[in-house]
Design a protein around this motif. Structure first.
Motif, PDB file in Angstrom:
ATOM      1  N   ASN A   1     -48.225 -18.291  -0.023  1.00 31.87           N
ATOM      2  CA  ASN A   1     -48.333 -17.976  -1.451  1.00 31.87           C
ATOM      3  C   ASN A   1     -46.977 -17.668  -2.073  1.00 31.87           C
ATOM      4  O   ASN A   1     -46.868 -16.906  -3.008  1.00 31.87           O
ATOM      5  N   HIS A   2     -45.917 -18.278  -1.551  1.00 28.70           N
ATOM      6  CA  HIS A   2     -44.563 -18.054  -2.043  1.00 28.70           C
ATOM      7  C   HIS A   2     -44.151 -19.268  -2.868  1.00 28.70           C
ATOM      8  O   HIS A   2     -44.081 -20.386  -2.351  1.00 28.70           O
TER       9      HIS A   2
ATOM     10  N   HIS B   1     -46.257  -8.359  -1.263  1.00 29.55           N
ATOM     11  CA  HIS B   1     -46.130  -9.818  -1.243  1.00 29.55           C
ATOM     12  C   HIS B   1     -44.665 -10.240  -1.318  1.00 29.55           C
ATOM     13  O   HIS B   1     -43.904  -9.759  -2.162  1.00 29.55           O
TER      14      HIS B   1
END
Length: 189
Positions: A44-45, A156
Motif C-alpha cells: 500500500n505504498h 503505515h
C-alpha cells in the motif's frame, strides 16, 4: 559536527535524511537495524507495487546516501541539548554533535524518555507513548525534532515517510531562515 543527525533509518528517518542531505546539509543517519518496517510486507505504498520491508528500508538508506548522508550503524543511548546551537547523540561508539537532531525511532519512545523529552499517550494501536511535538515536529528539547510513528503518526510506511520529509523541510526552513522547497523538474531529452 553535523548539520543534522537523524536517529532511525526506517521510512521516516531515511526520508528525513534524504531531504536534508539533498539540501546540502551535512547529515548523519544513525541506524541500529531495528526498524519495525523490516518485518513488513508492503503493498500500500504509493509508487511501489509491492516490496518486502527490509528492501524498502535498504532503498531508503541508499537514496539518502546518494545525496551525501553518512550512515553509521550503532545504538544511540542518549540525546542532550549542549547549548542553543548544538545537540548531541551519545552512542555505543562515541558522541556525535549537530545543530539539529531528528528522532525517528518508530514505535519506541524509550530514547526520548531516557533523555528527558516529554512524552504523551499514543493514539495508534499498540503504541502506548509518543513524543509530544508541535505541528512542525519540534520536541520539548531545543534542537530536537521527532518524525514518524514515535511522533504520533500512523504506522503505515507511506505516512511515516511523508512525516519524515515534512519534519526535514521544517528543519531546513528553520536553518535557512526561509521556507525550504525541493521541487525537481523533469529533465528534457
Amino acid at each position: 559536527m553535523y548539520d543534522v543527525i537523524v536517529v532511525g533509518a526506517g521510512p521516516a528517518g531515511a526520508s528525513a535524511a534524504l531531504f536534508t542531505a539533498k539540501a546540502g546539509k551535512k547529515t548523519l543517519l544513525i541506524d541500529n537495524d531495528q526498524s519495525m518496517t523490516k518485518a513488513a510486507w508492503v503493498e500500500n505504498h504509493y509508487g511501489v507495487p509491492e516490496i518486502e520491508g527490509p528492501a524498502l528500508v535498504e532503498t531508503g538508506k541508499t537514496q539518502a546516501e546518494k545525496f551525501g548522508a553518512e550512515i553509521v550503524k550503532t545504538q544511540v543511548n542518549n540525546v542532550k541539548n549542549m547549548d542553543t546551537h548544538r545537540v548531541s547523540a551519545g552512542t555505543d561508539d562515541g558522541d556525535y554533535e549537530a545543530s539539529h537532531l531528528i528522532l525517528a525511532t518508530g514505535g519506541n519512545p524509550k530514547l526520548a524518555d531516557m533523555s528527558g523529552i516529554e512524552l504523551i499517550d499514543g493514539t495508534e494501536p499498540r503504541i502506548k507513548s509518543i513524543i509530544k511535538t508541535d505541528d512542525a515536529g519540534r520536541t520539548s528539547m531545543g534542537g530536537v525534532w521527532a518524525a514518524g510513528t514515535v511522533a504520533g503518526v500512523s504506522v503505515h510506511t507511506i505516512i511515516t515517510a511523508g512525516d519524515g520529509a515534512k519534519v526535514a523541510i521544517n528543519v531546513l526552513s528553520e536553518m535557512n531562515g526561509e521556507r525550504y522547497v525541493d521541487h525537481d523538474v523533469l529533465k528534457k531529452s
